[in-house]
Design a protein around this motif. Structure first.
Motif, short mmCIF file in Angstrom:
data_model
loop_
_atom_site.label_atom_id
_atom_site.label_comp_id
_atom_site.label_asym_id
_atom_site.label_seq_id
_atom_site.Cartn_x
_atom_site.Cartn_y
_atom_site.Cartn_z
N VAL A 130 22.65 19.09 3.87
CA VAL A 130 21.46 18.41 3.39
C VAL A 130 20.88 19.16 2.20
O VAL A 130 21.03 20.39 2.09
N GLN A 131 20.24 18.42 1.31
CA GLN A 131 19.54 19.03 0.20
C GLN A 131 18.14 19.41 0.66
O GLN A 131 17.37 18.55 1.09
N VAL A 132 17.81 20.68 0.57
CA VAL A 132 16.52 21.14 1.07
C VAL A 132 15.44 20.90 0.03
O VAL A 132 15.71 20.80 -1.17
N THR A 133 14.21 20.79 0.49
CA THR A 133 13.08 20.64 -0.41
C THR A 133 12.83 21.96 -1.14
O THR A 133 13.22 23.02 -0.64
N PRO A 134 12.21 21.91 -2.34
CA PRO A 134 11.47 20.79 -2.91
C PRO A 134 12.31 19.72 -3.61
O PRO A 134 11.75 18.77 -4.16
N ARG A 135 13.63 19.87 -3.62
CA ARG A 135 14.46 18.83 -4.23
C ARG A 135 14.16 17.48 -3.60
O ARG A 135 14.15 17.33 -2.38
N GLY A 136 13.85 16.49 -4.45
CA GLY A 136 13.59 15.14 -3.97
C GLY A 136 12.15 14.84 -3.62
O GLY A 136 11.82 13.70 -3.32
N VAL A 137 11.28 15.86 -3.65
CA VAL A 137 9.87 15.63 -3.32
C VAL A 137 9.14 15.10 -4.55
O VAL A 137 9.24 15.68 -5.64
N TRP A 138 8.42 14.01 -4.39
CA TRP A 138 7.73 13.35 -5.50
C TRP A 138 6.75 14.31 -6.18
O TRP A 138 5.97 14.98 -5.51
N GLY A 181 0.80 -1.22 0.00
CA GLY A 181 0.00 0.00 0.00
C GLY A 181 0.83 1.26 0.00
O GLY A 181 0.33 2.32 0.43
N PHE A 182 2.06 1.20 -0.48
CA PHE A 182 2.92 2.39 -0.47
C PHE A 182 2.35 3.49 -1.36
O PHE A 182 1.90 3.25 -2.47
N ASP A 183 2.40 4.71 -0.85
CA ASP A 183 2.00 5.90 -1.59
C ASP A 183 3.19 6.84 -1.61
O ASP A 183 3.69 7.23 -0.55
N PRO A 184 3.70 7.22 -2.80
CA PRO A 184 4.85 8.13 -2.85
C PRO A 184 4.65 9.40 -2.02
O PRO A 184 5.61 9.96 -1.50
N ALA A 185 3.40 9.83 -1.88
CA ALA A 185 3.14 11.05 -1.11
C ALA A 185 3.55 10.90 0.35
O ALA A 185 3.86 11.88 1.02
N GLU A 186 3.54 9.64 0.85
CA GLU A 186 3.92 9.44 2.25
C GLU A 186 5.40 9.77 2.47
O GLU A 186 5.76 10.47 3.42
N LEU A 187 6.25 9.29 1.57
CA LEU A 187 7.67 9.60 1.69
C LEU A 187 7.93 11.08 1.40
O LEU A 187 8.75 11.71 2.08
N ALA A 188 7.24 11.62 0.42
CA ALA A 188 7.39 13.04 0.12
C ALA A 188 7.01 13.88 1.35
O ALA A 188 7.66 14.89 1.66
N GLY A 189 5.97 13.46 2.05
CA GLY A 189 5.55 14.19 3.24
C GLY A 189 6.60 14.18 4.33
O GLY A 189 6.76 15.16 5.07
N LEU A 190 7.31 13.06 4.47
CA LEU A 190 8.39 13.00 5.46
C LEU A 190 9.48 14.02 5.14
O LEU A 190 10.05 14.63 6.05
N MET A 191 9.75 14.20 3.86
CA MET A 191 10.77 15.17 3.48
C MET A 191 10.29 16.59 3.70
O MET A 191 11.02 17.45 4.20
#
Length: 380
Positions: free
Chosen positions: A172-180, A64-74
Motif C-alpha cells: 500500500v502507498q502510505v500517507t501523505p501520498r494521496g491526501v488532498w 455535499g462531498f468534502d475532499p477532506a472526508e476522503l482524505a480523513g479516511l486515508m
C-alpha cells in the motif's frame, strides 16, 4: 425502461437502458447523501492511478462531498491505495484491501510470469520474505526496494525485481501520498502492517460477482473479467445463475443481473457529470458502448495522455482539463460534437459546481474561468 422482448428469449436491453442502469448504480443519475466510506465500498473501490481522481469521482456522485472526508479516511487508515483490479492502483476501504487483493492474486502471478526473464535465479519465496522485512521495517520507495533486492540478486533486472515485490506482496502507498491538499513521494509497506490486521482469506468469487453486478450491472461474464482482471469466471456465473436474472444486449450477448437491482427507464434524465481520467464507469466493462458511443471510442485521451470525461445525457460527449489563468481556476471543455445552447449551459453549470467543491475560489462563481475550446488534436 424500454426493452424489446422475444417470446422465447430474455429481454433485450438497448444501449440507453444499459446506460441508465449503470449510471444509477454508479451514483451518477443523481447525487446521493451516502458517506465517502460507504460510496467507496459500494463502488468496490476507486481507480487511483493518480492522486486526484478519487476525489473527483466522489464529487460527481455525492451530495455535499468534502475532499477532506476522503482524505480523513486515508489518514485514519480506513481507506488505502493498493494495486488490485486490472493491476492498477485503487483506493479501497481497509476491509476490501485485505480481501480483494488475495482474490486477484492469480492475476498478479500471471503478471509476474511475464517478467521471468529478468528474474532468473531469483527465489520468489526468499524475495517475498526479504521484501516484507524491508517495507515493514519502514516504508520504502520503489527505488529503495529495487536497490535493496539487487544486493541479494545483483544479476537480476532491477525493474523486474520491483514488479516482483509488487506482485508478491500486498503493498500500500502510505500517507501523505494521496491526501488532498498535501503531497508526498510514493512509499510502500504491506497492507497488514499499515492496517494492523492480517490479510483475510480471499473473498469468494461469488461474492465479488454479486458486488460487481450491484455496482456495474447488468453485465456479461467478459465484462466482469475485464473489470477484475480475472479469467475463468464463467463457472462462477453459472453457479449463481439460479439467483440471477438474465438479459441480452443488442448483439445477443448474455447479461446477468441481480433480480432487485434498479433498471430505470431509458428515458430517465441524466444530468451532465465531470469525471476524472480513468473513472471506473469508463473501464468497468469489456463492451464500453453503454457509456462511450462507438464514434467517440478513444476520444477521452490522446496517446498516453488521458483527460477528464464529460457525460451528457449519460454518454461521453466532451473532454475537459483543469488549469489556471491569472490565478483563477480555469476549466476548459472540448466538445466532441456540436452541443446546443441548453446543453452548453447545463455543462457550464455542472462545471461551476465541480469547481466550487474541488477548487473553491474566494470570488465564488465569478472567480472561475469556464470556457469551451480545443486542447486535443485528434488528427482529423
Amino acid at each position: 425502461m424500454v426493452v424489446r422482448k422475444n417470446a422465447a428469449a430474455p429481454a433485450v436491453l438497448s444501449p440507453r437502458a444499459l446506460n441508465r442502469a449503470t449510471l444509477e448504480r454508479q451514483l451518477l443519475l443523481r447525487r446521493t447523501a451516502m458517506s465517502a466510506k460507504d460510496a467507496v465500498e459500494h463502488l468496490v473501490g476507486l481507480q487511483a492511478q493518480n492522486t486526484g481522481p478519487p476525489y473527483y469521482q466522489l464529487c460527481a456522485r455525492l451530495e455535499g462531498f468534502d475532499p477532506a472526508e476522503l482524505a480523513g479516511l486515508m489518514e485514519s487508515r480506513e481507506a488505502v491505495r493498493i494495486v488490485t483490479l486490472r493491476s492498477t492502483i485503487h483506493l479501497h476501504t481497509a476491509a476490501d484491501a485485505l480481501t480483494l487483493r488475495p482474490l486477484v492474486q492469480p492475476a498478479r502471478d500471471r503478471e509476474l510470469n511475464t517478467f521471468r526473464k529478468g528474474l532468473v535465479g531469483v527465489d520468489r519465496d526468499r524475495l517475498r520474505a526479504l521484501g516484507r522485512q524491508l517495507v515493514e521495517e519502514r516504508p520504502r520507495t520503489p527505488k529503495e526496494i529495487r536497490e535493496a533486492l539487487l544486493t541479494e540478486w545483483p544479476d537480476a533486472d532491477p525493474q523486474s525485481l520491483g514488479v516482483a515485490a509488487r506482485c508478491l506482496l500486498p503493498l500500500v502507498q502510505v500517507t501523505p501520498r494521496g491526501v488532498w491538499g498535501r503531497s508526498g513521494r510514493i512509499a510502500l509497506t504491506t497492507a497488514e502492517h499499515w492496517l494492523g490486521a492480517p490479510s483475510r482469506p480471499a473473498a469468494a468469487p461469488d461474492a465479488a460477482v454479486l458486488r460487481y453486478l450491484g455496482a456495474f450491472g447488468p453485465a456479461s461474464v467478459r465484462d466482469m473479467q475485464t473489470w477484475a482482471g480475472l479469467t475463468r469466471m464463467r463457472e462462477v456465473f453459472e453457479r449463481l445463475r439460479p439467483q440471477l436474472v438474465t438479459f441480452r444486449d443488442e448483439n445477443g450477448v448474455e447479461l446477468f443481473d441481480l433480480p432487485d437491482a434498479p433498471r430505470p427507464d431509458e428515458d430517465t434524465p441524466a444530468p451532465p457529470r465531470f469525471l476524472p481520467e480513468f473513472d471506473n464507469v469508463l473501464l468497468g466493462h469489456a463492451d464500453r458502448t453503454r457509456v462511450i458511443p462507438p464514434r467517440y471510442r478513444g476520444r477521452n485521451g490522446n496517446g498516453n495522455q488521458s483527460y477528464g470525461t464529460v457525460l451528457v445525457d449519460g454518454f461521453l460527449a466532451a473532454v475537459w482539463r483543469l488549469g489556471d489563468v491569472a490565478g483563477r481556476p480555469a476549466l476548459t471543455v472540448q466538445p466532441l460534437g456540436s452541443p446546443g445552447r441548453a446543453e452548453r449551459d447545463a455543462v457550464t453549470e455542472e462545471a461551476a459546481r465541480t469547481l466550487s467543491v474541488m477548487a473553491p475560489s474566494a470570488g465564488g462563481a465569478d472567480g472561475y474561468d469556464i470556457r469551451f475550446g480545443t486542447f486535443i488534436d485528434f488528427g482529423e
